[in-house]
Design an enzyme around this catalytic site. Structure first.
Site, PDB file in Angstrom:
ATOM      1  N   ASP A  33       0.854  -1.194   0.000  1.00 53.50           N
ATOM      2  CA  ASP A  33       0.000   0.000   0.000  1.00 53.50           C
ATOM      3  C   ASP A  33       0.885   1.237   0.000  1.00 53.50           C
ATOM      4  OD1 ASP A  33      -2.034   2.028   0.861  1.00 53.50           O
ATOM      5  OD2 ASP A  33      -3.262   0.236   1.114  1.00 53.50           O
ATOM      6  N   TYR A 145     -11.475   7.231 -12.872  1.00 55.27           N
ATOM      7  CA  TYR A 145     -11.764   5.998 -12.133  1.00 55.27           C
ATOM      8  C   TYR A 145     -12.541   5.021 -13.015  1.00 55.27           C
ATOM      9  CZ  TYR A 145     -13.542   3.116  -8.202  1.00 55.27           C
ATOM     10  OH  TYR A 145     -13.866   2.086  -7.343  1.00 55.27           O
ATOM     11  N   GLN A 162      -4.336 -14.070 -23.849  1.00 55.36           N
ATOM     12  CA  GLN A 162      -3.024 -14.094 -24.503  1.00 55.36           C
ATOM     13  C   GLN A 162      -2.010 -14.963 -23.746  1.00 55.36           C
ATOM     14  OE1 GLN A 162      -1.977 -10.051 -25.559  1.00 55.36           O
ATOM     15  NE2 GLN A 162       0.165 -10.604 -25.835  1.00 55.36           N
ATOM     16  N   HIS A 181     -13.176   5.232   5.663  1.00 58.47           N
ATOM     17  CA  HIS A 181     -12.544   6.517   5.946  1.00 58.47           C
ATOM     18  C   HIS A 181     -13.641   7.511   6.380  1.00 58.47           C
ATOM     19  CE1 HIS A 181     -10.181  10.074   5.427  1.00 58.47           C
ATOM     20  NE2 HIS A 181      -9.120   9.358   5.110  1.00 58.47           N
TER      21      HIS A 181
HETATM   22  N1  LIG Z   1     -15.708   0.118  -1.047  1.00 57.82           N
HETATM   23  C1  LIG Z   1     -16.519   0.055  -2.069  1.00 57.82           C
HETATM   24  O1  LIG Z   1     -17.721   0.296  -1.926  1.00 57.82           O
HETATM   25  C2  LIG Z   1     -15.996  -0.314  -3.433  1.00 57.82           C
HETATM   26  C3  LIG Z   1     -16.909  -0.366  -4.503  1.00 57.82           C
HETATM   27  C4  LIG Z   1     -16.440  -0.694  -5.763  1.00 57.82           C
HETATM   28  C5  LIG Z   1     -15.106  -0.999  -5.959  1.00 57.82           C
HETATM   29  N2  LIG Z   1     -14.238  -0.941  -4.909  1.00 57.82           N
HETATM   30  C6  LIG Z   1     -12.832  -1.241  -5.185  1.00 57.82           C
HETATM   31  O2  LIG Z   1     -12.273  -1.990  -4.128  1.00 57.82           O
HETATM   32  C7  LIG Z   1     -10.930  -1.581  -3.903  1.00 57.82           C
HETATM   33  C8  LIG Z   1     -10.748  -1.209  -2.437  1.00 57.82           C
HETATM   34  O3  LIG Z   1     -11.637  -0.157  -2.115  1.00 57.82           O
HETATM   35  P1  LIG Z   1     -11.693   0.493  -0.660  1.00 57.82           P
HETATM   36  O4  LIG Z   1     -13.095   0.892  -0.414  1.00 57.82           O
HETATM   37  O5  LIG Z   1     -11.020  -0.385   0.303  1.00 57.82           O
HETATM   38  O6  LIG Z   1     -10.864   1.818  -0.912  1.00 57.82           O
HETATM   39  P2  LIG Z   1      -9.698   2.476  -0.027  1.00 57.82           P
HETATM   40  O7  LIG Z   1      -9.396   3.797  -0.638  1.00 57.82           O
HETATM   41  O8  LIG Z   1     -10.054   2.424   1.412  1.00 57.82           O
HETATM   42  O9  LIG Z   1      -8.505   1.465  -0.272  1.00 57.82           O
HETATM   43  C9  LIG Z   1      -7.668   1.505  -1.389  1.00 57.82           C
HETATM   44  C10 LIG Z   1      -6.251   1.289  -0.901  1.00 57.82           C
HETATM   45  O10 LIG Z   1      -5.366   1.326  -2.029  1.00 57.82           O
HETATM   46  C11 LIG Z   1      -4.235   2.103  -1.685  1.00 57.82           C
HETATM   47  N3  LIG Z   1      -3.660   2.636  -2.925  1.00 57.82           N
HETATM   48  C12 LIG Z   1      -4.183   3.554  -3.761  1.00 57.82           C
HETATM   49  N4  LIG Z   1      -3.370   3.752  -4.809  1.00 57.82           N
HETATM   50  C13 LIG Z   1      -2.315   2.914  -4.635  1.00 57.82           C
HETATM   51  C14 LIG Z   1      -1.142   2.665  -5.374  1.00 57.82           C
HETATM   52  N5  LIG Z   1      -0.873   3.299  -6.524  1.00 57.82           N
HETATM   53  N6  LIG Z   1      -0.254   1.764  -4.896  1.00 57.82           N
HETATM   54  C15 LIG Z   1      -0.483   1.105  -3.725  1.00 57.82           C
HETATM   55  N7  LIG Z   1      -1.584   1.315  -2.971  1.00 57.82           N
HETATM   56  C16 LIG Z   1      -2.486   2.207  -3.434  1.00 57.82           C
HETATM   57  C17 LIG Z   1      -4.785   3.187  -0.773  1.00 57.82           C
HETATM   58  O11 LIG Z   1      -3.804   3.816   0.026  1.00 57.82           O
HETATM   59  C18 LIG Z   1      -5.795   2.401   0.058  1.00 57.82           C
HETATM   60  O12 LIG Z   1      -5.201   1.826   1.186  1.00 57.82           O
HETATM   61  C19 LIG Z   1     -10.649  -0.441  -4.869  1.00 57.82           C
HETATM   62  O13 LIG Z   1      -9.954  -0.942  -5.968  1.00 57.82           O
HETATM   63  C20 LIG Z   1     -12.023   0.026  -5.268  1.00 57.82           C
HETATM   64  O14 LIG Z   1     -12.016   0.566  -6.554  1.00 57.82           O
HETATM   65  C21 LIG Z   1     -14.663  -0.602  -3.661  1.00 57.82           C
END
Ligand SMILES: NC(=O)c1ccc[n+]([C@@H]2O[C@H](COP(=O)([O-])OP(=O)(O)OC[C@H]3O[C@@H](n4cnc5c(N)ncnc54)[C@H](O)[C@@H]3O)[C@@H](O)[C@H]2O)c1
Length: 312
Positions: A33, A145, A162, A181
């Site tokens: 992360d 996004y 592939q 958050h």
């Molecule tokens: N929570 C939801 O309702 C929801 C819905 C649809 C999709 N998602 C997907 O699930 C995943 C997790 O979502 P979440 O709610 O836990 O979000 P979140 O923002 O709490 O967690 C995402 C994590 O990824 C880390 N991160 C971001 N960019 C990064 C990078 N370049 N390298 C390394 N770490 C990186 C952030 O610091 C964070 O800890 C995401 O991919 C999100 O798109 C979540």
């Protein structure tokens, strides 16, 4: 059998719950992360576990580790976070996926992509089934996004066709629960925090737009099932809770469970905000034998208890 598992975005809301679950199941877990939207506090309680490692790394840069499975969750998920640096958001989706797919290919790991209902955009089809291609604005403020995640799906399927990679693609719908958050503008956490602080509850639009909310424990169970499903189950598969509520109904439930006297205020709807969002989870039921079991009332109570504790 114990496996070595990499969770990208392991310090985020979903990632930290997933790390916890995988450790409980007896696996070795590496969280990667860059803490862009995640929080070390979410995984602090796991650090004393010798089967757990937390590494600070941005997945837009290559990364190498021996691993059996990769859950690719890294990406800020809320508009406030993903719009803060939209170029980085697309890079995380696209370059990040390329790096993780490259790693999976190199070490012959199974890889799961956390895609999103946002790939459907503002849908004309309701509820959304996986064969619906979506209605996404390619040049709007949410495109970094939405289009980033769409391109990530494309990459996963091209690596599958592939390179014969073992992929799993799931489209997550709104999920909520402890460790969200507090200031990321997602509707459930927003309402709870506003209600607990006695602030006005902000409703965008008339509040009659509908959303479906899946409790985090249900969702994590589905991710694990998907990862361990037969090789021919690649997705995309919708994961979420099909029970639909208006945003106004959600606000009323939050007010009731927090015993708050907060007043509702109505603000203009943000650009490209979808009016309706509801997963069709027939495929998840069929292929994974999964469906959510936690009712909104129960999940809300758990989440409210968490925010009460963390907000003091
Ligand atoms: N929570 C939801 O309702 C929801 C819905 C649809 C999709 N998602 C997907 O699930 C995943 C997790 O979502 P979440 O709610 O836990 O979000 P979140 O923002 O709490 O967690 C995402 C994590 O990824 C880390 N991160 C971001 N960019 C990064 C990078 N370049 N390298 C390394 N770490 C990186 C952030 O610091 C964070 O800890 C995401 O991919 C999100 O798109 C979540």
């Amino acid at each position: 059998m114990s496996k070595r598992i990499l969770v990208t975005g392991g310090a985020g809301f979903l990632g930290s719950h997933l790390c916890e679950r995988l450790l409980k199941d007896g696996h070795e877990v590496v969280s990667v992360d860059n803490y862009f939207s995640g929080n070390k506090q979410n995984i602090a309680h796991l650090l004393s576990n010798l089967r757990f490692e937390a590494i600070r790394h941005d997945i837009t840069f290559p990364f190498y580790v021996e691993t059996d499975q990769i859950y690719n969750l890294a990406c800020p998920a809320s508009p406030i976070h993903y719009q803060r640096d939209p170029v980085q958001t697309t890079k995380t989706c696209v370059h990040g996926s390329i790096n993780m797919l490259g790693l999976a290919k190199r070490v012959n790991a199974r890889i799961l992509q956390a895609s999103t209902s946002e790939v459907y955009g503002d849908p004309e089809v309701h509820p959304q089934t996986e064969d619906y291609w979506g209605r996404v604005n390619p040049v709007g403020i949410r495109s970094c996004y939405d289009e980033g995640k769409r391109c990530a799906e494309t990459l996963f399927f091209d690596y599958y066709r592939q390179c014969n990679l073992q992929i799993k693609v799931v489209r997550l719908f709104n999920t909520y629960g402890p460790k969200m958050h507090p200031n990321d503008g997602r509707v459930v956490s927003n309402f709870i925090v506003q209600a607990l602080r006695g602030d006005k509850i902000t409703i965008y639009g008339d509040g009659l737009q509908t959303r479906s909310f899946c409790y985090v424990d249900d969702l994590i169970g589905a991710l694990v099932r998907m990862m361990n499903s037969p090789a021919n189950v690649v997705g995309p598969i919708n994961l979420g809770n099909p029970s639909e509520f208006t945003v106004l109904e959600l606000a009323e439930k939050v007010l009731q469970f927090t015993c708050s006297k907060s007043k509702l205020i109505f603000m203009p709807l943000p650009q490209d905000d979808p009016k309706q969002r509801q997963p069709d989870i027939t495929l998840a039921r069929e292929k994974l034998g999964w469906e959510p079991t936690v009712p909104l009332e129960e999940g809300l109570k758990e989440t409210i208890a968490y925010f009460k504790k963390t907000l003091g």
